[in-house]
Every structure is written in structure tokens, then in C-alpha cells.
Motif scaffolding. Structure first.
Motif, short mmCIF file in Angstrom:
data_model
loop_
_atom_site.label_atom_id
_atom_site.label_comp_id
_atom_site.label_asym_id
_atom_site.label_seq_id
_atom_site.Cartn_x
_atom_site.Cartn_y
_atom_site.Cartn_z
N VAL A 38 4.60 17.79 4.16
CA VAL A 38 3.49 17.26 4.33
C VAL A 38 2.69 18.49 3.40
CG1 VAL A 38 0.48 16.61 4.83
CG2 VAL A 38 3.47 15.58 6.15
N GLU A 39 2.63 18.75 3.44
CA GLU A 39 2.10 20.16 2.10
C GLU A 39 2.81 20.91 1.66
OE1 GLU A 39 1.99 23.94 5.49
OE2 GLU A 39 1.87 23.29 7.04
N LYS A 40 4.08 20.94 0.96
CA LYS A 40 4.24 20.50 -0.42
C LYS A 40 3.84 19.74 -1.31
CE LYS A 40 8.59 20.25 -2.52
NZ LYS A 40 9.57 19.95 -2.87
N TRP A 41 3.89 18.49 -0.65
CA TRP A 41 3.00 17.12 -1.82
C TRP A 41 1.83 17.73 -1.69
CZ3 TRP A 41 6.32 16.48 -4.81
CH2 TRP A 41 7.90 15.85 -4.68
N ALA A 42 0.97 18.30 -0.84
CA ALA A 42 -0.61 18.08 -1.35
C ALA A 42 -1.03 19.05 -2.36
CB ALA A 42 -0.84 18.77 0.58
N GLN A 43 0.11 20.47 -2.35
CA GLN A 43 -0.26 20.84 -3.08
C GLN A 43 -0.38 20.63 -4.73
OE1 GLN A 43 -1.68 24.55 -3.36
NE2 GLN A 43 -1.67 23.42 -1.18
N ALA B 214 0.32 -1.10 -0.44
CA ALA B 214 -0.32 -0.15 -0.02
C ALA B 214 0.71 1.24 -0.55
CB ALA B 214 -1.00 -0.11 1.06
N GLY B 215 1.34 0.93 -0.76
CA GLY B 215 2.70 2.99 -1.78
C GLY B 215 3.21 2.91 0.52
N GLY B 216 3.83 2.27 1.15
CA GLY B 216 4.27 2.12 2.12
C GLY B 216 3.26 2.14 3.37
N ASN B 217 2.30 2.20 3.63
CA ASN B 217 1.22 2.23 4.52
C ASN B 217 0.81 1.34 6.06
OD1 ASN B 217 0.66 4.95 4.03
ND2 ASN B 217 -0.47 4.39 1.97
N THR B 218 1.18 0.10 4.65
CA THR B 218 0.92 -1.49 5.60
C THR B 218 2.39 -1.13 7.18
OG1 THR B 218 0.45 -2.37 3.69
CG2 THR B 218 0.78 -3.68 5.77
N GLY B 219 2.92 -1.19 7.03
CA GLY B 219 4.38 -0.68 7.46
C GLY B 219 4.20 0.40 8.96
N ALA B 220 4.01 1.49 8.09
CA ALA B 220 3.32 2.60 9.12
C ALA B 220 1.94 2.91 9.63
CB ALA B 220 3.21 3.99 7.92
N GLU B 221 1.25 2.18 9.16
CA GLU B 221 -0.04 1.11 10.18
C GLU B 221 0.40 0.58 11.45
OE1 GLU B 221 -4.63 -0.11 9.53
OE2 GLU B 221 -3.19 0.35 7.95
N THR C 120 9.43 -1.21 18.22
CA THR C 120 8.39 -0.97 17.39
C THR C 120 8.92 0.55 16.85
OG1 THR C 120 7.38 -2.80 17.75
CG2 THR C 120 6.69 -1.22 16.13
N LEU C 121 9.85 0.52 15.86
CA LEU C 121 9.92 1.79 15.06
C LEU C 121 9.47 1.96 13.51
CD1 LEU C 121 12.99 2.63 17.18
CD2 LEU C 121 10.87 3.45 17.83
N LEU C 122 9.64 2.76 12.77
CA LEU C 122 9.24 3.01 11.25
C LEU C 122 10.34 3.32 10.67
CD1 LEU C 122 7.13 2.79 8.66
CD2 LEU C 122 6.29 4.76 9.75
N ILE C 123 10.57 2.63 9.54
CA ILE C 123 11.69 4.01 8.58
C ILE C 123 10.64 4.47 7.62
CG2 ILE C 123 13.92 3.77 6.96
CD1 ILE C 123 14.23 3.42 9.59
N ALA C 124 10.68 5.73 7.68
CA ALA C 124 9.48 6.42 6.67
C ALA C 124 10.33 7.41 5.84
CB ALA C 124 8.95 7.36 7.71
N THR C 125 10.12 7.09 4.71
CA THR C 125 10.43 8.38 3.53
C THR C 125 9.29 9.14 3.04
OG1 THR C 125 9.65 6.86 1.82
CG2 THR C 125 10.74 5.40 2.91
N THR C 126 9.65 9.92 1.84
CA THR C 126 9.28 10.80 1.27
C THR C 126 7.63 10.61 0.91
OG1 THR C 126 11.00 11.44 0.11
CG2 THR C 126 9.27 12.52 -0.70
N ALA C 127 7.15 9.59 0.54
CA ALA C 127 6.61 8.66 0.20
C ALA C 127 4.83 9.36 1.69
CB ALA C 127 6.68 7.19 -0.19
N HIS C 128 5.75 9.39 2.51
CA HIS C 128 4.67 8.98 3.83
C HIS C 128 3.92 10.81 4.18
CE1 HIS C 128 6.87 5.32 4.90
NE2 HIS C 128 5.57 4.60 4.94
N ALA C 129 5.25 11.23 3.16
CA ALA C 129 5.08 12.67 3.59
C ALA C 129 3.84 13.61 2.64
CB ALA C 129 5.54 13.77 3.64
N ILE C 130 3.84 12.01 1.16
CA ILE C 130 2.41 12.43 0.25
C ILE C 130 1.13 11.96 0.50
CG2 ILE C 130 2.49 11.96 -2.77
CD1 ILE C 130 5.60 11.90 -2.77
N ASN C 131 1.54 10.46 0.70
CA ASN C 131 0.46 9.77 1.87
C ASN C 131 -0.91 10.16 1.78
OD1 ASN C 131 1.68 7.95 -0.30
ND2 ASN C 131 2.49 6.39 1.84
N PRO C 132 -0.68 10.84 3.10
CA PRO C 132 -2.17 11.81 3.17
C PRO C 132 -2.85 12.72 2.60
CG PRO C 132 -0.57 12.13 5.49
CD PRO C 132 0.65 11.40 3.84
#
Length: 335
Positions: free
Chosen positions: A320-325, A83-90, A101-113
């Protein structure tokens, strides 16, 4: 005499009770310190929300090795793609907020919201920032036959042929897609997007001429540039990359103000004790300053990029704001 002895006994018991209360208070005050000194006291899981072998997985394994060496506890990489990185994040967002339990997050997690309508977690509410780990540019690569040697010529070509230039991506809504959409929006050009399921097939079609160009990670693209199958036009960071110092940035070669970086960072479940966050932050600061770690990241096209939890939180909010635009302007949707 008996009443006097009773009186003395009561006074002694009262004094001891007071000391006991003081001791309890001191124990409570020392609890956070003990937690900070004792964390981690068992193995820690680093959830990578992508398959093994990719850039994020490589970064996670370098970090896990150093944190294991520094703390004396095992940091174990756990790949949970989907799910584009969402499975692990959830999974991490719903884990116990104890620092294990920690998450390695990426640019995709700022885009996904802004890309997914029904995420099972809220990035800035359910996850707590620890530190940025790496940052690095994408690189604009093109089929050698494309009649553009640099960004200025690419923009001129796209304006002369509106909608006729095709750019590939590793999938709808991925950073490889939205970096190109940001470029097109800022340059005032129209290009046609061709999404693929991953960078490998996308690059194959750029090399074959089915698509003309792509914004991709340096790790994936640069071997083909060195092999002569692709040509590189520019990197997407605000500064040149140490991994390819001769390549100009997009900003300096025709599109001032443009920047799109790929990053990795560490997040914990919201509510994780501040002492655990502080210990992780301190250990990461040491690990990311090591020359061998910097060299390994540079080989992937990344730079080590530690910052404080507060700074990383601010960085994520801005992303998050940048990629939302960009999502809004591009009309990007998930597959």
C-alpha cells in the motif's frame, strides 16, 4: 434430624453448583478449540472480484478445489467484478466475520486506497489477512520493430526520445500502468501512457504498432512472444521467473532495485475468529506445497507463495505504501 438433612442437602447442592460452574468454564475454554475443529461446517464462498477466466479466477479455482478436498466442505468461487476489484472487496468487508465469505485479493487492492477517493471499505481495517497465495512478475513486451533489445537500450531510447515512446496498459491505475510509471520514475525517463479497457486490446495495439511497449502479465503476453508477434525484454520481479528462466529481470539488466510483482492473496472480514484464520492458514500451507498446485500456478506465470497471516499483513502494508508513492508521482487517476 430434619435440620441435619436440610444441611446435607444444601451442601450437596452447593457442591453440584460448583461443579456446574466448573463445567461451564471448561465448556467456554473448549469453545475455540471446538470452533477450530468444526470449521468449516458448511460451504465457504471465495469472492473473486474479477470476471471468470482471468489469472485471479484461475488461482481461486485451483485453491477452492484443494481446500474442498482437504476440509470436506465446498469452497465455491463467486465472481463479483466491478470498480477495479472494489465491488467484490466491499462485499466481503461487509459480510459476517465468520469465515464463510472470503476475498481473493490482488495487487490492485493495495493500489486502490490511494487511487480511489471514496472506497466503501478500508483494506487494512475492514479485512483480515490470511495468506499470500501466489506472486509473479509482469513482463515488458514490445513491438518487434522497437529498436531496443533489452532494458538498458530501452532506457537509452526513452532518454533520447522523451515522451515519444508510448506504453499501453489494461487501464488507468492498474498494475500494468503503475509498473511502467515506477520504471519511468526510477529510470528518469518520460513515456506516454495509453490506457485501454483490458489487456487484450492493449496488446493488440502494441502488436499493431499503435503503442510501442507494455508491462503485462505473463499469462496474457507470453503466447504472443512465443508466436513472434511481440518481443520480451525483461521480467519485473527481483528474481527470474521459472516460467521464462532465460528472461533477465529489470533489476539485473539496467535498473537496480526495481521490482513490481503481481500477487493474489486471501482475506477475511475483520473480526473473523482467530481459529478460523488459523485453520485456513494451515490448509493453505498444505495445498500450496502440493506439486500439482505449483505446476498449475507456474503455467500461469505465478509461484505458490504461502505465508503467515502476520507476514501477509506486513506485506500488504508495504505494498500500500509503495504504490501510494507511485500513484502520487505519476498523477494516476481512475477512468
Amino acid at each position: 434430624m430434619h435440620s441435619f438433612r436440610s444441611f446435607v442437602r444444601r451442601q450437596l447442592l452447593g457442591a453440584l453448583g460448583g461443579l456446574g460452574g466448573l463445567g461451564a468454564a471448561l465448556c467456554l475454554a473448549a469453545a475455540p478449540l471446538a470452533h477450530a475443529q468444526g470449521y468449516p461446517s458448511k460451504p465457504v464462498k471465495l469472492v473473486v472480484p474479477y470476471p471468470p477466466g482471468g489469472p485471479t479466477d484461475i488461482v481461486a479455482r485451483v485453491v477452492a478445489q484443494k481446500l474442498s478436498e482437504q476440509t470436506g466442505q465446498q469452497f465455491i468461487v463467486d465472481n463479483r467484478p466491478g470498480a477495479g476489484g472494489n465491488t467484490g472487496a466491499e462485499l466481503v468487508a461487509r459480510s459476517a466475520p465468520d469465515g464463510y465469505t472470503l476475498l481473493i485479493a490482488t495487487t490492485a487492492h493495495a493500489i486502490n486506497p490511494s487511487l480511489f477517493k471514496n472506497l466503501g471499505y478500508k483494506l487494512t481495517k475492514d479485512l483480515a489477512p490470511v495468506s499470500l497465495l501466489t506472486s509473479g512478475p509482469l513482463v515488458i513486451v514490445a513491438n518487434p520493430a522497437l529498436p531496443a533489445k533489452n532494458v538498458a537500450e530501452l532506457i537509452a531510447l526513452a532518454k533520447a526520445r522523451p515522451g515519444q515512446l508510448n506504453f499501453a496498459s489494461s487501464g488507468n491505475g492498474q498494475s500494468t500502468h503503475l509498473a511502467a510509471e515506477l520504471f519511468a520514475s526510477m529510470a528518469g525517463v518520460k513515456m506516454t501512457h495509453i490506457p485501454y479497457k483490458g489487456s487484450a486490446p492493449a496488446l493488440t495495439d502494441v502488436m499493431g504498432g499503435q503503442a510501442q511497449l507494455m508491462f503485462d502479465t505473463m499469462l496474457s503476453a507470453m503466447p504472443h512472444v512465443k508466436g513472434g508477434k511481440l518481443k520480451a525484454l525483461a521480467v519485473t520481479s527481483s528474481k527470474r521467473s521459472p516460467a521464462a528462466p532465460d528472461l533477465p529481470t529489470v533489476a539485473e539488466s539496467g535498473l537496480p532495485g526495481y521490482e513490481a510483482i503481481a500477487w493474489n492473496g486471501l482475506l477475511a472480514p475483520a473480526g473473523t475468529p482467530p481459529e478460523a484464520i488459523a485453520r485456513l492458514s494451515a490448509e493453505l500451507k498444505k495445498a500450496l506445497a502440493l506439486p500439482e498446485v505449483k505446476d498449475k500456478f507456474e503455467a500461469q506465470g505465478f509461484a505458490a507463495a504461502w505465508n503467515t497471516p502476520e507476514a501477509f499483513g506486513g506485506f500488504m502494508n508495504a505494498e500500500v505504501e509503495k504504490w501510494a508513492q507511485v500513484v502520487k508521482v505519476s498523477g494516476a487517476t481512475v477512468d
